[in-house]
Write a protein that holds these residues in place. Structure first.
Motif, mmCIF file in Angstrom:
data_model
loop_
_atom_site.group_PDB
_atom_site.id
_atom_site.type_symbol
_atom_site.label_atom_id
_atom_site.label_comp_id
_atom_site.label_asym_id
_atom_site.label_seq_id
_atom_site.Cartn_x
_atom_site.Cartn_y
_atom_site.Cartn_z
ATOM 1 N N PHE A 191 1.062 -1.053 -0.074
ATOM 2 C CA PHE A 191 -0.073 -0.636 -0.084
ATOM 3 C C PHE A 191 0.785 1.053 -0.296
ATOM 4 O O PHE A 191 0.904 2.188 -1.047
ATOM 5 N N ALA A 192 2.134 1.264 1.013
ATOM 6 C CA ALA A 192 2.779 1.987 0.815
ATOM 7 C C ALA A 192 3.310 2.995 -0.449
ATOM 8 O O ALA A 192 3.675 3.962 -0.783
ATOM 9 N N ASN A 193 3.924 1.782 -1.206
ATOM 10 C CA ASN A 193 4.537 2.507 -2.542
ATOM 11 C C ASN A 193 3.720 2.454 -3.703
ATOM 12 O O ASN A 193 3.729 3.632 -4.370
ATOM 13 N N GLU A 194 2.217 1.970 -3.811
ATOM 14 C CA GLU A 194 1.217 2.118 -4.270
ATOM 15 C C GLU A 194 0.822 3.502 -4.378
ATOM 16 O O GLU A 194 0.130 4.294 -4.983
ATOM 17 N N HIS A 195 0.830 3.858 -2.802
ATOM 18 C CA HIS A 195 0.158 5.702 -2.416
ATOM 19 C C HIS A 195 1.739 6.276 -2.420
ATOM 20 O O HIS A 195 0.677 7.253 -2.432
ATOM 21 N N SER A 196 2.210 6.379 -2.930
ATOM 22 C CA SER A 196 3.828 6.908 -2.860
ATOM 23 C C SER A 196 3.929 7.342 -1.421
ATOM 24 O O SER A 196 3.678 9.429 -1.728
ATOM 25 N N LEU A 197 3.587 7.193 -0.320
ATOM 26 C CA LEU A 197 3.853 7.516 0.808
ATOM 27 C C LEU A 197 4.871 8.084 1.049
ATOM 28 O O LEU A 197 5.905 6.857 1.418
ATOM 29 N N SER B 12 -5.433 3.422 4.748
ATOM 30 C CA SER B 12 -5.639 4.746 4.062
ATOM 31 C C SER B 12 -5.219 6.203 5.081
ATOM 32 O O SER B 12 -4.508 7.124 4.839
#
Length: 339
Positions: free
Chosen positions: A189-195, A295
């Motif tokens: 998730f962190a990668n897909e949403h560029s956190l 999120s």
């Protein structure tokens, strides 16, 4: 007073002994309680044939035995042990650590053991207030014999707590990494949403496939170390970290040793809105934040207003130490055995 405790694994290097059980035994022994059964390489089989002269039998994670080596045989051994204990009119205490076993195999055997533990135990102890609701939903009659006691912990805080500005990691994820803990899902998730959060994962993966999956997600913001971490190193890492993140899935978790050990170092913690995480998010002495979905994590990490007060943490840790737990549990044990 004499008790028998399951599981007491022999620390022979091949099996990692759960520090919770070692601390649990030590806390009871400090209260003058005799633990009848020594550690053994077969902690359940070793109880079969022993004299049933203990005042109480205390079980932790007994519902998981179908997953172990000779799981079906161990299940039969557990059933026989239950019959023997009840026949001799001894007390049974079960510690409910999880809503349900983390591993989904052997469901019928686990449901059978869980049913027996709920219906036949004389006392059920849970380390999360949600655990009382779990028992109530499964068997309303068992709620009256269910007791919430805080998960005991230790005070490992440094004499001087560094200023938050000296940190170089935003989120630290540590501890043994298994599928149910949600680590792989959060890193993806962190990668897909560029956190834009500096994330460090230090933990021994349960399989090579899981490590490979995590390693493929590594980037300048995310580092992955497939190894166990010693407490002395963990304390230093926490001092350099803004938050410890516990990205557990909510289906099975109630209480968490990772949460309590992180708090013992004075860590600020972000965890799922369940069990003891929810309990301690409402504890004014601590800085614990909860999320309902991944999120929300970045917003919590960047905008959380509450800061950790070292003196408040020390007060909480002393109040819920293993020593204090031993005193309270000894009192409950005396009440139970005198009935």
């Amino acid at each position: 007073m004499k008790v028998t405790i399951y599981p007491r694994n022999l620390d022979n290097g091949s099996i990692q002994v759960n520090p919770y059980i070692k601390d649990f035994v030590s806390a009871l022994e400090q209260e003058g309680i005799v633990v009848a059964n020594p550690p053994h390489k077969n902690p359940l089989f070793s109880l079969i044939g022993r004299k049933t002269d203990s005042d109480a039998y205390i079980f932790h994670w007994l519902e998981n035995v179908p997953d172990y080596k000779y799981g079906m045989l161990q299940t039969l051994a557990a059933l026989w042990l239950f019959i023997t204990i009840k026949f001799n009119r001894k007390r049974i205490i079960w510690f409910l650590h999880n809503k349900q076993p983390h591993v989904v195999r052997h469901q019928w055997a686990k449901k059978l053991l869980t049913h027996l533990l709920i219906s036949k135990s004389d006392l059920i102890v849970t380390h999360a207030t949600e655990g009382v609701a779990v028992i109530r939903n499964r068997c309303r009659d068992a709620e009256s014999k269910t007791l919430f006691l805080h998960h005991p912990t230790k005070n490992r805080m440094p004499a001087q707590v560094p200023n938050a500005q000296t940190t170089d990691t935003d989120l630290l994820i540590w501890g043994n990494i298994s599928r149910y803990k949600g680590v792989a899902e959060f890193i993806r998730f962190a990668n897909e949403h560029s956190l834009k959060l500096k994330i460090k994962v230090i933990g021994k993966c349960s399989s090579a496939d899981l490590f490979e999956e995590l390693k493929q997600q590594a980037n300048p913001y995310i580092s992955i170390e497939n190894r166990s971490i010693r407490f002395d190193e963990l304390g230093k890492e926490i001092q350099k970290t803004r938050y410890v993140l516990v990205p557990y899935a909510a289906e099975s978790v109630l209480s968490s040793g990772i949460l309590m050990d992180s708090l013992s170092f004075g860590a600020r913690v972000i965890g799922p809105n369940i069990g003891s995480f929810r309990d301690y998010a409402n504890e004014p002495l601590l800085c614990v934040h909860t999320f309902d979905s991944f999120s929300e994590i970045a917003s919590i990490a960047n905008h959380a207003a509450r800061h950790a007060n070292p003196d408040d943490y020390r007060l909480f840790l002393e109040k819920h130490s293993w020593k204090e737990f031993g005193k309270e549990f000894h009192y409950q044990l005396q009440k139970l055995t005198q009935q």
